[in-house]
Design a protein around this motif. Structure first.
Motif, PDB file in Angstrom:
ATOM      1  N   GLY A 181       9.610  -0.959  -0.693  1.00  0.00           N
ATOM      2  CA  GLY A 181       8.789   0.232  -0.809  1.00  0.00           C
ATOM      3  C   GLY A 181       8.885   1.066   0.447  1.00  0.00           C
ATOM      4  N   SER A 202       6.725   9.223  -2.018  1.00  0.00           N
ATOM      5  CA  SER A 202       7.675   8.115  -2.051  1.00  0.00           C
ATOM      6  C   SER A 202       9.033   8.570  -1.534  1.00  0.00           C
ATOM      7  CB  SER A 202       7.812   7.618  -3.492  1.00  0.00           C
ATOM      8  OG  SER A 202       8.845   6.678  -3.619  1.00  0.00           O
ATOM      9  N   TRP A 246       7.894   0.324  -6.894  1.00  0.00           N
ATOM     10  CA  TRP A 246       8.100   0.775  -5.510  1.00  0.00           C
ATOM     11  C   TRP A 246       6.781   0.865  -4.755  1.00  0.00           C
ATOM     12  CZ3 TRP A 246      12.271   0.189  -3.026  1.00  0.00           C
ATOM     13  CH2 TRP A 246      12.636   0.970  -1.923  1.00  0.00           C
TER      14      TRP A 246
END
Length: 353
Positions: A181, A202, A246
């Protein structure tokens, strides 16, 4: 862009086969002008054939991500910017176009990549300072900077970046733990040697070369012993599939330091999720099988790694499953500490027993 590129996908880290401009110019232009990342180097330059290499080591980032990070950077007229990770030179070129070449310095560790970027920039009529060197050290010759941006991911914020940025300046960098992640950290530099701020979105970038980690082999954990070795068997109702996203990996990595995972997959859709401590002293396995609601777990070593993982996931559930943007980071010369919503609410860390 170089003539040889390996197009990626918009949401993920997979690379597609080589596209060579000399062999198929239409496919090359289509890839270059698509909203996808493009791998431009494999294996630190030691890959020479047409196939995929073992590890991508340089790229041109997805345009949407480039401009999102530049929006996070929020440059203004007269700002001086230091970039870490020159790559093809495109991002440095955008900054130079906006601020003037004299206000931009960019550092690339690979001397061949740095040379190619400098040529690309000169060809575009731009002349930022291109440095072949260790990006962790920044560039004191151009300090102090109003903005610092990294186009490679980090697990530790180099102290030099904070030291070389003015109070009130901004550092934008992809940050993630060794577990998995990653997200973009937007840190505001304070006058006390710290930098702090929220994550914005992200991300999935190649790691800064000096912060790459080597994964010990499986044999380092089993030490030649027959399964299940000295492992303690139990069961769990938490499906290994629930922790594979993730965001979930990011959260677990914040809680469970010094650990990483891998999946051993089988033909029927089942798999074993292995979790390892980086010191090779502890491991855990959790077996996923379709249509089951209870899963076999084995844990070995001083750390109960599955218990730590499950505790991290349950904590995240209890907080309302927060997204990346509710988390933040505070960094100084002693390291980085993650928090939820406010620096006064640190993410709990499950330390080894």
């Amino acid at each position: 862009m170089p003539d040889r590129i390996w197009p990626g996908i918009a949401d993920g880290t997979r690379q597609n086969p080589l596209v060579d401009r000399t062999a198929d110019p239409e496919a090359w232009f289509r890839a270059v002008f698509s909203d996808i990342p493009l791998t431009t180097q494999w294996d630190d330059g030691d890959h020479f054939d047409d196939g995929l290499g073992a590890t991508p080591s340089s790229s041109s980032s997805q345009p949407r991500m480039v401009f999102s990070m530049l929006a996070d950077l929020d440059v203004r007229d007269g700002h001086r910017v230091l970039e870490i990770g020159t790559g093809t030179g495109w991002n440095a070129g955008l900054l130079s176009h906006r601020l003037g070449s004299g206000n931009v310095a960019t550092i690339e560790y690979d001397p061949d990549v740095a040379h190619g970027a400098a040529e690309n920039l000169r060809g575009a009529g731009l002349s930022p300072l291109v440095i072949a060197g260790d990006g962790r050290l920044g560039y004191v010759g151009g300090a102090s900077y109003d903005r610092v941006i990294a186009t490679c991911s980090i697990g530790e914020v180099p102290p030099a970046w904070i030291e070389q940025t003015v109070a009130g300046g901004v550092i934008v960098a992809p940050w993630g733990t060794g577990y998995g992640g990653e997200a973009i950290a937007r840190l505001i530099v304070n006058g006390d040697g710290t930098a702090s701020g929220h994550f914005t979105r992200s991300s999935a970038f190649m790691r800064l070369r000096q912060q790459r980690t080597e994964r010990p082999p499986f044999d380092a954990y089993m030490k030649g012993r027959a399964w299940p070795a000295d492992g303690i068997e139990s069961t769990t109702t938490l499906s290994p599939r629930q922790i594979g996203g993730w965001l979930e990996q990011f959260v677990i990595g914040l809680h469970v330091p010094g650990a990483f995972w891998r999946a051993e997959r089988y033909d029927n859709g089942s798999y074993t999720l292995w979790t390892y401590s980086t010191d090779t002293q502890s491991w855990a396995s959790a077996d996923y099988e379709p249509d089951r609601h209870e899963y076999a777990v084995v844990q070995s070593g001083p750390r109960q790694l599955w218990d730590e993982t499950e505790a991290a996931y349950r904590w995240w559930e209890q907080q309302g499953r927060p997204g990346f943007d509710r988390f933040g980071l505070t960094a100084d010369s002693s390291g980085a500490r993650a928090w939820l919503d406010s620096p006064n609410n640190p993410v709990p860390i499950y330390h080894p027993a």
